[in-house]
Structures are given as C-alpha cells and as structure tokens.
Design a protein around this motif. Structure first.
Motif, mmCIF file in Angstrom:
data_model
loop_
_atom_site.group_PDB
_atom_site.id
_atom_site.type_symbol
_atom_site.label_atom_id
_atom_site.label_comp_id
_atom_site.label_asym_id
_atom_site.label_seq_id
_atom_site.Cartn_x
_atom_site.Cartn_y
_atom_site.Cartn_z
ATOM 1 N N PRO A 1 -17.982 24.131 39.627
ATOM 2 C CA PRO A 1 -19.191 24.963 39.538
ATOM 3 C C PRO A 1 -18.928 26.258 38.781
ATOM 4 O O PRO A 1 -17.836 26.818 38.823
ATOM 5 N N TYR A 2 -19.937 26.746 38.115
ATOM 6 C CA TYR A 2 -19.854 28.050 37.478
ATOM 7 C C TYR A 2 -19.871 29.145 38.549
ATOM 8 O O TYR A 2 -20.534 29.036 39.578
ATOM 9 N N GLY A 3 -19.109 30.194 38.291
ATOM 10 C CA GLY A 3 -19.151 31.373 39.142
ATOM 11 C C GLY A 3 -18.323 31.293 40.408
ATOM 12 O O GLY A 3 -18.344 32.225 41.215
ATOM 13 N N LYS A 4 -17.591 30.206 40.607
ATOM 14 C CA LYS A 4 -16.761 30.065 41.808
ATOM 15 C C LYS A 4 -15.284 29.929 41.423
ATOM 16 O O LYS A 4 -14.951 29.446 40.342
ATOM 17 N N VAL A 5 -14.422 30.353 42.339
ATOM 18 C CA VAL A 5 -12.980 30.288 42.078
ATOM 19 C C VAL A 5 -12.533 28.828 42.042
ATOM 20 O O VAL A 5 -12.803 28.045 42.957
ATOM 21 N N TRP A 6 -11.835 28.471 40.963
ATOM 22 C CA TRP A 6 -11.313 27.109 40.778
ATOM 23 C C TRP A 6 -9.799 27.157 40.804
ATOM 24 O O TRP A 6 -9.184 28.070 40.253
ATOM 25 N N ARG A 7 -9.221 26.164 41.412
ATOM 26 C CA ARG A 7 -7.755 26.116 41.510
ATOM 27 C C ARG A 7 -7.086 25.874 40.149
ATOM 28 O O ARG A 7 -5.879 26.004 40.009
ATOM 29 N N THR A 8 -7.875 25.491 39.140
ATOM 30 C CA THR A 8 -7.371 25.255 37.779
ATOM 31 C C THR A 8 -6.461 24.031 37.747
ATOM 32 O O THR A 8 -5.283 24.115 37.406
ATOM 33 N N VAL B 1 -7.212 34.503 36.486
ATOM 34 C CA VAL B 1 -6.596 35.392 37.478
ATOM 35 C C VAL B 1 -5.156 34.944 37.749
ATOM 36 O O VAL B 1 -4.911 33.764 38.044
ATOM 37 N N PHE B 2 -4.226 35.878 37.656
ATOM 38 C CA PHE B 2 -2.825 35.637 38.002
ATOM 39 C C PHE B 2 -2.613 36.206 39.399
ATOM 40 O O PHE B 2 -2.699 37.422 39.603
ATOM 41 N N TYR B 3 -2.315 35.324 40.359
ATOM 42 C CA TYR B 3 -2.385 35.626 41.787
ATOM 43 C C TYR B 3 -0.991 35.506 42.394
ATOM 44 O O TYR B 3 -0.287 34.516 42.168
ATOM 45 N N THR B 4 -0.578 36.510 43.148
ATOM 46 C CA THR B 4 0.800 36.528 43.644
ATOM 47 C C THR B 4 1.086 35.446 44.686
ATOM 48 O O THR B 4 2.228 35.020 44.844
ATOM 49 N N ASP B 5 0.052 34.992 45.408
ATOM 50 C CA ASP B 5 0.242 33.946 46.425
ATOM 51 C C ASP B 5 0.065 32.584 45.762
ATOM 52 O O ASP B 5 -1.051 32.085 45.640
ATOM 53 N N TYR B 6 1.195 31.998 45.318
ATOM 54 C CA TYR B 6 1.125 30.740 44.568
ATOM 55 C C TYR B 6 1.412 29.507 45.420
ATOM 56 O O TYR B 6 1.381 28.383 44.918
ATOM 57 N N ASN B 7 1.693 29.686 46.702
ATOM 58 C CA ASN B 7 1.990 28.541 47.572
ATOM 59 C C ASN B 7 0.708 27.934 48.122
ATOM 60 O O ASN B 7 -0.332 28.591 48.215
ATOM 61 N N GLY B 8 0.792 26.679 48.515
ATOM 62 C CA GLY B 8 -0.345 26.019 49.153
ATOM 63 C C GLY B 8 -1.194 25.255 48.163
ATOM 64 O O GLY B 8 -0.886 25.143 46.972
ATOM 65 N N GLY B 9 -2.299 24.724 48.666
ATOM 66 C CA GLY B 9 -3.198 23.936 47.842
ATOM 67 C C GLY B 9 -4.565 24.577 47.794
ATOM 68 O O GLY B 9 -4.947 25.377 48.651
ATOM 69 N N GLY B 10 -5.320 24.223 46.779
ATOM 70 C CA GLY B 10 -6.678 24.711 46.680
ATOM 71 C C GLY B 10 -6.757 26.184 46.363
ATOM 72 O O GLY B 10 -5.754 26.868 46.185
ATOM 73 N N ALA B 11 -7.968 26.666 46.268
ATOM 74 C CA ALA B 11 -8.205 28.080 45.982
ATOM 75 C C ALA B 11 -8.907 28.718 47.164
ATOM 76 O O ALA B 11 -9.684 28.067 47.861
ATOM 77 N N PRO B 12 -8.654 29.999 47.419
ATOM 78 C CA PRO B 12 -9.373 30.677 48.501
ATOM 79 C C PRO B 12 -10.848 30.819 48.154
ATOM 80 O O PRO B 12 -11.222 30.873 46.985
ATOM 81 N N ALA B 13 -11.694 30.865 49.182
ATOM 82 C CA ALA B 13 -13.122 31.043 48.947
ATOM 83 C C ALA B 13 -13.379 32.375 48.251
ATOM 84 O O ALA B 13 -14.248 32.477 47.377
ATOM 85 N N GLU B 14 -12.606 33.384 48.634
ATOM 86 C CA GLU B 14 -12.678 34.689 47.984
ATOM 87 C C GLU B 14 -11.270 35.174 47.695
ATOM 88 O O GLU B 14 -10.358 34.969 48.501
ATOM 89 N N LEU B 15 -11.098 35.805 46.565
ATOM 90 C CA LEU B 15 -9.787 36.317 46.190
ATOM 91 C C LEU B 15 -9.470 37.597 46.959
ATOM 92 O O LEU B 15 -10.334 38.445 47.158
ATOM 93 N N ASP B 16 -8.214 37.718 47.379
ATOM 94 C CA ASP B 16 -7.714 38.957 47.980
ATOM 95 C C ASP B 16 -7.261 39.847 46.819
ATOM 96 O O ASP B 16 -6.266 39.549 46.146
ATOM 97 N N GLU B 17 -7.994 40.919 46.572
ATOM 98 C CA GLU B 17 -7.712 41.752 45.401
ATOM 99 C C GLU B 17 -6.305 42.343 45.428
ATOM 100 O O GLU B 17 -5.737 42.659 44.378
ATOM 101 N N SER B 18 -5.725 42.481 46.630
ATOM 102 C CA SER B 18 -4.357 43.013 46.709
ATOM 103 C C SER B 18 -3.335 42.020 46.149
ATOM 104 O O SER B 18 -2.195 42.390 45.883
ATOM 105 N N LYS B 19 -3.744 40.768 45.984
ATOM 106 C CA LYS B 19 -2.854 39.733 45.453
ATOM 107 C C LYS B 19 -3.147 39.411 43.985
ATOM 108 O O LYS B 19 -2.507 38.534 43.417
#
Length: 281
Positions: A61-68, A108-126
């Motif tokens: 979907p447009y406008g939502k975080v994708w795991r890429t 987005v380059f995100y410091t928490d690279y472990n796990g699967g999928g993408a968070p519903a909302e990004l933690d800006e501190s990461k």
C-alpha cells in the motif's frame, strides 16, 4: 520374528516422523556483497515475485511502512562511515524500511535490523537516516523484487530497488579519498611510532639483531612525549639484551613508576624483578 517386525515398524515410524520434504521458498533469500572504493557493502534480503498481482498501491500500500522485501527484515551493512544522499550514516548494520508513494519513496535506515516484518509505526529514535527518492517508471515488468548496488565509482554508488514497473535509487558516498589521502600522507612521511615500536619488539621476541631493535625503540620513543608503562618495559628489556644495563635500569624505573600510578600490579612486579636482577634494588 515378531521381535524383528516390531523393530522394523519402529524404524519406519521414526523415519516417517523425522523425514522432511524440502520445497523452494516463495520469496527466496539473496545476498549481495559489493566493494565501493574501500568500503564493503552487504545486502541481505528476500525476493518476492509479482505473480500476477498489482504490487505498488495494492499488495504494497501507498503511505505505509514496507519491510522492503519479504520474510526477515532487509539488512544493509557498511564497513565504513558513509553518507546517504548527504546524510551521515555510521558504519554498521541497518534495516531498510520504505514508505512507497506513487511518485516518491521514503527510504529509512533503521538501527533495529533484527526480526521480521516492519513496525506499524517507526520509532524515530531508531531512524539513523531517512531520504526521499524519486520513482522512475520502467517500460517492462520485473517479476522478482531486486535490490542492487550500481553506478559505482571510487567514492560513490547507488542503492537500487526494482520491482514490477518501478525503479528507485538512493545515492550514497564512501570516504575513499579521506582514507587514501591519509595512507599516502603516512607513507610519504615515513614510519610512525607504532611501526618502529612493533619492529623493535618483534626483533626482541624473535632474537634478531638487537642493535637494530635498540635503534628502532629509540626512534619510537622520540616520537612520543608520553610513553606507556608497557612500552617502557619493552625498552628496558631491549636495552638489557643489548648490554646497556644503565639504560635498561633507567627505562625500568620509569616503567615501574608509571605502572604504580596506573595500578597495574603485574607490571610493577615485572619491573621490580628486573631491577633486582640488574642490581638496582
């Protein structure tokens, strides 16, 4: 006979339970390693297929975080500090999340690279870096999601995303010129403290030309105003082996004083033992 049949039945049941059928992954994993200048860049991601679906604006979907990609989070690793579209990014590993739109993506380059999928909302501190990249339509269909590193020069490259009829690229730069310039300057200026110190201690440990080792340790010490207690210890041992007892004692006393100040009991004992052996205590 009955006992044999029971054994065979037990073996057959065990084999049936443990046997596994291996089938292909729907979204196979992929690894890319690329040198850009003197920097190693590694990509670990999974590659879903179009499979007759509409991808962007529907499956993604447009406008939502994708795991890429698919499965585990897509991970990129830089061996050196880099700059992504002008934004500084420290050496290390990052998840790559994207927020696709029809005309542009947020990458987005995100410091928490472990796990699967993408968070519903990004933690800006990461969020280590976030860039906007233009969407370029391509005139043919790319069935399998592809990431690559192209347009490589000695100091730059592009991180590319290609799927369906969409192409997105993010430029990044690497510190090749800084590293090469520093190496050239060091080489043209000749050996430094660490080079002379390493050569001297190697000659001592391997029983090679002790006169040369003494010359090199003197050269090393002339390049620092604050030699450490372990370095002075090596100087004392080289001087002693070269037959300069007075010089060995003077270096050992300096090493002892510095070791006592640092609270290093091992070097305090070693220096006292040597000073006693050389008749200075």
């Amino acid at each position: 006979m009955k006992k044999l049949l029971l054994i065979l039945m037990a073996f057959t049941m065990a084999f049936s339970v443990n046997a596994q059928i291996e089938t292909p992954q729907p979204s196979p994993s992929s690894k890319v390693e690329q040198m850009v200048g003197l920097t190693t860049v590694n990509l670990d991601y999974s590659r879903p297929g179009v499979k007759g679906r509409t991808v962007f604006g529907d499956l993604v979907p447009y406008g939502k975080v994708w795991r890429t990609g698919a499965n585990a989070r897509t991970k990129i690793t830089f061996s050196e500090d880099v700059a992504v579209d002008g934004q500084a990014l420290k050496a290390g590993s990052y998840a790559i999340f994207t927020i696709p739109q029809a005309d542009s993506w947020d990458v987005v380059f995100y410091t928490d690279y472990n796990g699967g999928g993408a968070p519903a909302e990004l933690d800006e501190s990461k969020v280590a870096a976030r860039v906007s990249a233009e969407v370029h339509p391509i005139p043919f269909n790319v069935e399998t999601f592809t990431m690559d590193i192209n347009n490589i020069t000695n100091s730059s490259a592009t991180l590319e995303f290609i799927w369906e009829k969409t192409y997105v690229a993010v430029p990044f730069t690497v510190p090749t010129d800084k590293a090469v310039s520093a190496a050239i300057e060091k080489t043209l200026n000749g050996p430094g403290f660490n080079d002379y110190y390493a050569a001297a201690t190697y000659y001592l440990s391997e029983g090679k030309d002790i006169t040369k080792a003494k010359e090199w340790i003197d050269k090393a010490m002339s390049m620092t105003d604050n030699p450490r207690f372990w370095q002075l210890r090596q100087k004392s041992l080289i001087y002693a082996k070269a037959g300069d007892k007075a010089g060995a004692i003077a270096a050992a006393k300096k090493s002892l004083a510095a070791a006592e100040k640092a609270g290093n009991a091992d070097y305090v004992k070693m220096n006292k033992d040597s000073l006693a052996e050389w008749g200075a205590m």
